[in-house]
Design a protein around this motif. Structure first.
Motif, short mmCIF file in Angstrom:
data_model
loop_
_atom_site.label_atom_id
_atom_site.label_comp_id
_atom_site.label_asym_id
_atom_site.label_seq_id
_atom_site.Cartn_x
_atom_site.Cartn_y
_atom_site.Cartn_z
N GLY A 318 -37.18 -40.56 23.59
CA GLY A 318 -36.92 -40.23 24.91
C GLY A 318 -37.42 -39.02 25.34
N GLN A 319 -37.37 -38.09 24.58
CA GLN A 319 -37.88 -36.64 24.58
C GLN A 319 -39.54 -36.99 25.00
OE1 GLN A 319 -36.48 -33.83 25.23
NE2 GLN A 319 -38.23 -32.69 25.80
N GLU A 320 -40.12 -37.71 24.36
CA GLU A 320 -41.59 -37.77 24.41
C GLU A 320 -41.94 -38.44 25.74
OE1 GLU A 320 -45.31 -40.14 22.15
OE2 GLU A 320 -43.60 -39.18 20.81
N LEU A 321 -41.41 -39.49 26.00
CA LEU A 321 -41.37 -40.11 27.41
C LEU A 321 -41.02 -39.39 28.49
CD1 LEU A 321 -40.32 -43.76 26.19
CD2 LEU A 321 -42.43 -43.20 27.20
N SER A 322 -40.00 -38.59 28.38
CA SER A 322 -39.58 -37.89 29.58
C SER A 322 -40.69 -36.40 29.80
CB SER A 322 -38.24 -36.90 29.14
OG SER A 322 -37.72 -35.87 30.00
N GLU A 323 -41.23 -36.18 28.68
CA GLU A 323 -42.25 -35.05 28.93
C GLU A 323 -43.69 -35.75 29.59
OE1 GLU A 323 -42.76 -33.46 25.02
OE2 GLU A 323 -40.85 -32.48 25.13
N ALA A 324 -43.91 -37.15 28.91
CA ALA A 324 -44.93 -37.70 29.59
C ALA A 324 -44.99 -38.03 31.22
CB ALA A 324 -45.08 -39.33 28.89
N ALA A 325 -43.59 -38.41 31.50
CA ALA A 325 -43.33 -38.79 32.96
C ALA A 325 -43.65 -37.62 33.73
CB ALA A 325 -41.77 -39.18 32.95
N ALA A 326 -43.11 -36.27 33.39
CA ALA A 326 -43.30 -35.12 34.02
C ALA A 326 -44.77 -34.88 34.10
CB ALA A 326 -42.45 -34.01 33.40
N GLU A 327 -45.55 -34.81 33.15
CA GLU A 327 -47.00 -34.57 33.14
C GLU A 327 -47.71 -35.43 33.95
OE1 GLU A 327 -50.78 -34.45 29.89
OE2 GLU A 327 -48.61 -34.44 29.11
N LEU A 328 -47.55 -36.63 33.98
CA LEU A 328 -48.25 -37.79 34.80
C LEU A 328 -47.91 -37.65 36.43
CD1 LEU A 328 -47.97 -41.02 32.70
CD2 LEU A 328 -49.98 -39.76 33.35
N ASP A 329 -46.66 -37.33 36.79
CA ASP A 329 -46.19 -37.08 38.08
C ASP A 329 -45.59 -36.16 38.40
OD1 ASP A 329 -44.69 -37.90 40.65
OD2 ASP A 329 -45.91 -40.05 40.33
N GLU A 330 -45.70 -35.33 39.42
CA GLU A 330 -44.91 -34.32 39.70
C GLU A 330 -43.30 -34.42 40.21
OE1 GLU A 330 -45.92 -33.98 44.64
OE2 GLU A 330 -46.64 -32.67 43.65
#
Length: 572
Positions: A318-330
């Motif tokens: 979950g943490q990894e995907l959360s960080e990926a979401a923040a990186e991909l989209d503002e």
């Protein structure tokens, strides 16, 4: 569906090879390569008989099916109709156009009738591709984009896929498919659907009961409060349990109520049809922009599980995907927070489709999930080393796989496979696999090479192989080497067959390899071979003679090959 395509392609291959040779002399302006997709989809969608062609089928093939499957619309616009015309002429002139077909003149008239529409469809595809290229340049990707993981996926250790029988057993237990079946059966035949909402409020309530979903408490529209019901509805469409009808109606397919099907192949075909439903596990938020910021989340779960060896800690994932979401989209962080527990819906759908299991704080791929994510990775044109489990690999799968592996890896696969079988049984299975397709010289040579290492244990299998014309040369040679009493001595024809097999393999490696194999023989011996080898009823003899006539640097050899080719064609 993949298996059906492979079977149909195998059936077509000899006929298309003959057409290519015929076209060089009879329709040199046509492009035979464009016929393959048309002939394949005609076989798959319209006629089991390769020689039965109808005007209506031809029209549907060109105007409905080909726009969906054609790879090069530009080439198709210019050359497909002339190529199909040449192919139909070939079928007619060689007596392969069956009595049940429309006449060649009628088929050619249909080609003329559809020409403008076909070219227009191809031009539309070209326009769409141009627009798509522009969009792709601007597109960043989402959480389900596999491309950033391409190198890591390529570096994974070999993934062993479970046997079809085991996967089919698991697929029969998938809850979401059962729900899709129950919904489709409830829909029945010819149910009218609305334009604003598919079902009325009362019908939504009935459908929830039929599927076994709870009715939510809501003050607004019930239809808008049951996204899971519409996901199951869409899955039913994906599975082809539901199909649209006339005048805003939808109906159940005839065999839907028979799920789970008896045949393993039918079960896995159905499961694969619904595989892309994994996207339905992505969060759906009230704000569309926030929803888009988490698009691809479910695929993102799958690829990270595969890279993690099949399982991950839930909190870390979950943490990894959360960080990926923040990186991909503002808006990624806002979307993650607004969703509450974004992974809950994704894991619920994947669990419901039989792809993952959650035990405590660990989420793991099931064998069905591993099969599915490998297919999704393959759909993205990314390489991953996935092979059938050794214990479930058939002899033909082993031979086909080994042909694509480096020698050391192929030897290791054979060694592991052989440890699970008695030598005599292994020899029997390998030679039976080699006999399946007389045109596949590489499989045949591989099988003979491996069985040749088994010594006397392979004698019964070699004796049985004497009955197969494509294997007799190998069987006679090895039985003679083993000094088996009563075994036939290899004949000159047997030797010529072995030479044709080796030429076929070297031709498949490329022009330089083929020319090199011919030079090793020498022009004098090669000329002597060409005098007699045309008589051998080998699947590739005409193709090889034609190739020799085109590529051999010695003009006398090329001339001898042309003479031999003429004799072979006259003899066939």
């Amino acid at each position: 569906m993949t298996d059906r395509i492979e079977v149909a392609a195998t059936e077509l291959r000899p006929l298309l090879e003959e057409f290519i040779i015929w076209a060089r002399d009879n329709a040199p302006e046509s492009d035979p390569e464009l016929v393959g997709p048309a002939a394949l989809w005609h076989r798959l969608a319209f006629s089991q008989d390769l020689g039965t062609w109808k005007r209506a089928d031809l029209r549907n093939l060109l105007l409905d099916r080909m726009p969906k499957v054609v790879e090069d619309a530009d080439a198709a616009a210019d050359g497909m109709l002339p190529a199909v015309d040449a192919y139909l002429t070939f079928l007619s002139q060689t007596g392969r156009l069956t009595e049940g077909s429309d006449s060649l003149s009628d088929l050619q008239a249909e080609l003329d009738d559809v020409e403008d529409d076909f070219v227009e469809l191809m031009e539309d595809l070209l326009d769409d591709d141009a627009e798509g290229d522009d969009e792709e340049e601007e597109e960043i990707g989402d959480l389900g984009d596999f491309e950033p993981f391409a190198d890591a996926l390529a570096d994974l250790d070999t993934i062993r896929l479970r046997p079809d029988s085991e996967l089919a057993t698991a697929a029969r237990e998938v809850p979401l498919i059962a729900q899709a079946r129950d919904l489709a059966v409830w829909v029945g035949s010819g149910r009218r659907v609305g334009e604003q909402t598919l079902l009325s409020e009362d019908e939504v309530a009935e459908a929830l009961t039929a599927v076994g979903l709870p009715r939510p408490e809501t003050e607004g529209s019930l239809a808008e409060a049951v996204p899971q019901l519409w996901n199951v509805w869409n899955l039913a469409v994906d599975l082809e349990f539901l199909e649209p009808g006339d005048a805003n109606t939808v109906g159940v397919q005839d065999d839907t109520s028979e799920w789970p099907f008896d045949d393993d192949e039918d079960v896995l075909d159905a499961w694969m049809l619904g595989l892309h439903s994994v996207d339905y596990g992505d969060p759906e938020l009230a704000d569309e922009d926030l929803t888009m910021a988490l698009a691809g989340l479910t695929r993102g779960v799958l690829v990270r599980l595969l890279l993690g060896g099949g399982s991950r800690d839930l909190a870390e994932l979950g943490q990894e995907l959360s960080e990926a979401a923040a990186e991909l989209d503002e808006l990624g962080s806002d979307a993650w927070e607004a969703a509450g527990d974004p992974l809950a819906g994704a894991l619920a759908w994947l669990t419901g489709y039989g792809m993952v299991e959650v035990t405590g704080q660990t989420v793991s791929l099931t064998p069905l999930g591993t099969e599915g994510v490998v297919h999704l990775v393959d759909d993205s044109d990314i390489e991953v080393d996935a092979r059938p489990a050794i214990e479930s690999m058939s002899a033909h799968e082993l031979l086909a796989l080994s042909a694509e592996l480096p020698e050391e890896e192929a030897d290791a696969e054979f060694a592991d496979w052989m440890r699970l079988r008695e030598p005599g049984k292994a020899a029997e299975e390998l030679l039976e696999a080699a006999a399946q397709d007389e045109s596949d010289a590489l499989i045949r040579v591989q099988a003979a090479s491996v069985v040749g290492t088994l010594g006397e244990a392979a004698i019964p299998a070699w004796q049985e192989a004497l009955k197969q014309s494509s294997l007799r040369p190998y069987a006679a040679t090895h039985l003679s080497q083993l000094q088996v009493e009563g075994a036939p001595e290899p004949t000159q024809d047997d030797t010529h067959w072995l030479i044709l097999d080796m030429w076929t393999i070297s031709a498949g490696l490329g022009r330089s390899e083929f020319i090199g194999s011919l030079r090793d023989i020498g022009p004098e011996l090669l000329n002597n071979l060409l005098e007699v080898i045309w008589k051998i009823p080998h699947a590739h003899v005409e193709e090889l003679l034609d190739l020799i006539s085109q590529v051999h640097p010695d003009k006398q050899v090329a001339k001898a090959a042309r003479r031999a080719l003429f004799k072979a064609r006259s003899n066939s």
